[in-house]
Structures are given as structure tokens and as C-alpha cells.
Write a protein that holds these residues in place. Sequence first.
Motif, short mmCIF file in Angstrom:
data_model
loop_
_atom_site.label_atom_id
_atom_site.label_comp_id
_atom_site.label_asym_id
_atom_site.label_seq_id
_atom_site.Cartn_x
_atom_site.Cartn_y
_atom_site.Cartn_z
N ASP A 25 -4.06 6.09 9.32
CA ASP A 25 -5.13 5.76 10.24
C ASP A 25 -5.60 4.32 10.06
N ALA A 26 -5.47 3.84 8.85
CA ALA A 26 -6.02 2.53 8.55
C ALA A 26 -5.10 1.38 8.99
N ARG A 35 -7.76 5.44 18.07
CA ARG A 35 -7.34 6.22 16.90
C ARG A 35 -7.11 7.67 17.31
N GLY A 36 -6.22 8.29 16.62
CA GLY A 36 -5.99 9.70 16.88
C GLY A 36 -4.93 9.93 17.92
N LEU A 37 -4.78 8.98 18.81
CA LEU A 37 -3.80 9.17 19.88
C LEU A 37 -2.39 9.18 19.29
N ALA A 38 -2.13 8.24 18.43
CA ALA A 38 -0.80 8.17 17.81
C ALA A 38 -0.53 9.45 17.01
N CYS A 56 -1.45 10.64 0.28
CA CYS A 56 -1.64 9.20 0.12
C CYS A 56 -1.21 8.45 1.38
N PHE A 57 -0.04 8.80 1.87
CA PHE A 57 0.48 8.13 3.06
C PHE A 57 -0.36 8.44 4.28
N ASN A 58 -0.82 9.65 4.33
CA ASN A 58 -1.64 10.08 5.46
C ASN A 58 -2.89 9.24 5.61
N ALA A 79 0.83 -1.21 0.00
CA ALA A 79 0.00 0.00 0.00
C ALA A 79 0.86 1.25 0.00
N ILE A 80 1.93 1.23 0.78
CA ILE A 80 2.82 2.38 0.82
C ILE A 80 3.51 2.55 -0.54
N ALA A 81 3.88 1.42 -1.12
CA ALA A 81 4.55 1.47 -2.41
C ALA A 81 3.68 2.18 -3.43
#
Lengths: 225, 225
Positions: free
Chosen positions: A118-119, B121-124, A112-114, A24-26
Motif C-alpha cells: 500500500d505504501a 488506494r485499494g483499487l490495485a 511484511c510485503f503486504n 524495503a523488500i529485501a
Amino acid sequence: MTDIAEQLRAAALFQNLDTETLAAIAECAQYRQVERDKLLFQAGDAFQSFFLVVDGHIQLSRLAPSGHEKVVEIIGPEETFAEAVLFMEGRRYPVDARALEAAQLLAIDADCFNRLLDARRGLARNLLGALSKRLHRLVQDVAALTLEDASGRVVGYLLGQIPEGEEADAEIHLPAKKAAIASRLGIQPETFSRILSRLRETGAIEVAGDTIRILEPDKLYHNPG
Amino acid sequence: MTDIAEQLRAAALFQNLDTETLAAIAECAQYRQVERDKLLFQAGDAFQSFFLVVDGHIQLSRLAPSGHEKVVEIIGPEETFAEAVLFMEGRRYPVDARALEAAQLLAIDADCFNRLLDARRGLARNLLGALSKRLHRLVQDVAALTLEDASGRVVGYLLGQIPEGEEADAEIHLPAKKAAIASRLGIQPETFSRILSRLRETGAIEVAGDTIRILEPDKLYHNPG
DNA sequence: CGCAGCCTTGAAAGCTATCAATACTAGTGG
DNA sequence: CCACTAGTATTGATAGCTTTCAAGGCTGCG
């Protein structure tokens, strides 16, 4: 696994991630070349991506009002930089990034990375680890700049450059021009040169161009200017 | 909402978190007092918790081999410190923490907090933001230490201490003994004193104990030693 | 009032920066 | 293959800033 994902895995920042996350990062990453002495970005530029060095060296520096340039850090292969800008207000690069030699990088898109952050579990943790390490190094830099004189900083730098498990007769390759390293250490090129000369005269080290061999580590200490 | 959760909310580190998460963090926290000049922890101590300053000031410092002490940072109310140690290898505090005056803190247990980190979530993200900010400040410190002389650093520090929206005729309260601030700026107490004297003589500032009033910001610049 | 701690002020020494000139290196072209 | 050139590194001399060592002043508290 794609070629890019393979490169990513080398970075400390992306270690211990499952292959799916890496893939996914790629998807967020793409190759980028920079020629020697070219700017990758400038302080004040809008932040769009952070980088992984695949090959070459990148110098991060700041310009003082007086016009002097100070090298904050020198980044080598398998290291990442500018990740911290992801979370800074303003979203602008705080430093200049310049290639010390022709370099190949992976640019990882910020937005994109952001979304991945969260996921994907673990990703944030990796980032936290990377930032903490960098933070720690900076604290050490600040301490060195005020607690040690120029010789002490040079010696500390040399010791820090010694490859793993090569304590005796270590051979160091300076990753950049001596002037850049001097700036990184907060001293002038002339002073750097003089300190190396002194260490050479005492028999502590041997200098040949950008290669330095540590002959007698004990002699490195107590060589006041 | 508990008293503790209320205190937590004040910190930048815990902003924009839902009340449930705050309550969970509060479960990890407990009050702690430190007397003036007492050590909260020492460099090398095993890491157990990080801290939020409720009241008072804490000084983070490092001891050099030579015996000299360097103040890395001075932490005031509503600020957190040692969060980064959560993610550092070795899990030991890298600096000494000492109370500059009787202080009240909230100690947040590392293991307890660590468990929350994956679940909430959000804490990190908040942590990442906090670390990035600190990182940025340190980069600025490093730059200041090498790009500016002693006067420049003092002036920069004074300007940074000006409260929000009080540009003209600002009044600054030094958060610590002048010797500690001098160390923070990488200079000797004598030098700090001399620089303040010079600024006073030029009419740029007014000094009364630990209170400094900025009279003419323009005159702060260009006062070489 | 007197003491202790902190800050200020003074004089001298030390380290590093600056300015200047000379070597050196690598890459270029004759 | 050698000479040339531009960039880089070294070396020397001097000036400047900061530290160090020392002493005096100030303030708060017992």
C-alpha cells in the motif's frame, strides 16, 4: 545495495523499482535452501511467503484424487512463484512445490510485503503485470491442451524453450526430468518419448540426454501420432 | 450515486471501494449493447477497455490454426473480463469475445482507469484479488484437463454450477449452448451429450433442455466412459 | 406445416494410456 | 577399473476413451 536487493532486481516482478523500495523488500526476504526432491510447501499449507528462485528448478504440482500427480509449472532462476496466493481467500497454497534439484531461493514474507504494497507506488503495478503474464500463459496452456494433440503440445513446448535470438540450430536444455515435462504437457512419459523419437526419425531434431537440438523447424509440424 | 456506479458495485472487482472512487470509475465507463452472436472484440484487436457484464453471457474463445474454436471461459452477469489485458505487453486482446445472447455491458476505458489506478488506494488490491482468483480457476482447469477424463470434467462442472446453499436437489441452468459448454470442458458436443445420457440412465441427474437437476450426487462419481 | 438449428444416437477409426520388458545412465562399492 | 544397482528412458503390444463421420429426432418459429 545489499546482496538480496541485487537478486530481487533480476526478477521481472521487481523491475523498474527504485532502490529504496527494493531495499524495503529485501528486508522482507531471506535465503532458503531446498534439497533435491524435498517439498518446499504442500497444497493446503498456510501461506507465509512467496518465492524467488535464485538457483535450481522448482516444480509446482497438484495431486489428483486418483493419486496421479500433475505438474502445473516448472519454475527456473529469476522467476517468482506463489505471489498470487497473497490475494487468495483462505491464504493456503493451492499446489505442492518440490525442488527438482538442490535449489536456492529467496522467501519473501507475506505480511511484511503486504505492508509495503500500500505504501509503495508501482509495486502493485508490477505485481499486476506479473499475474497478467502468468494468466496469459495459463490461457494458452488450456487452449493447447484442448486444441492440439500430444505432438502439437510437445512441438509448442520445444519452440517455447528456444533461447532468444537463436532461431536456427537452437539448442534446448530440458529444465527437468522428462517425466516431469511430460506431466507438464499433459501426456505420459512413454508418449513423450515416442514423440521425440518420431521427431528424431524425421530429422527435425537431435536428442542427446536432456539436450535437444532443433535441426529443421519446418519438419516439426504435421507429425500426427 | 449514479446508475453506473451502482452496477459497478455489484462486481467482485469493485467491492469495498469508497463511493468517491466508484464515482470516479463510473466516469470511465459507458453502456454498450451486443447482439446475439456478434463479436465484441477479436483476438489481436487493440485493447481499449475491459468489461463488466450487466446482463447476458459472453463467451471468450480462441481459434486454433486448424480452424477449431476453443471456449476458454463463459462470463455471466456481475462478472468482469479482459482486466488482465491492462497489464499485458502489446495491449491486444488475446481472445475473441462473442455474445451468446443479446447482452448489456459496461465498457471501462483503459486509459481512464489506468490513471485512477495510481491515485486510488485499494483499487490495485482489488484488481490483484480478481486476477488471483481467475488464476486459481485456470490452474484448476489445467489440472482437470489432464487429471480427469471427460466424465470427471463434466461432473466437476456440474458441481461447480450448483447455486449456494442448495446442495440437495440442486437445479442448474446451463449458461450457454451445450456445444459451447462442451468446448469449455475440452470435449466434443457428442461426448458431452453421451455423458449426460449415461448420468441420466444411472439416475444421478435429470435433464430437461438446458436445465439439469442433481438427484443423487453420490452417483455422479465413478461413471467411467 | 415445414424449415433450420441444435441435440442425440450409432458405428468405426484414431490417439493415448496402460502394462510389460528391455536399455541406458550415473553413482557406489568391491 | 569393473561390476552392481537404482532410477530413468525407450520400445512394444494391447486396451480404452474420445473423436469423427453420419443419420435421425426434437424444438421453436415463420
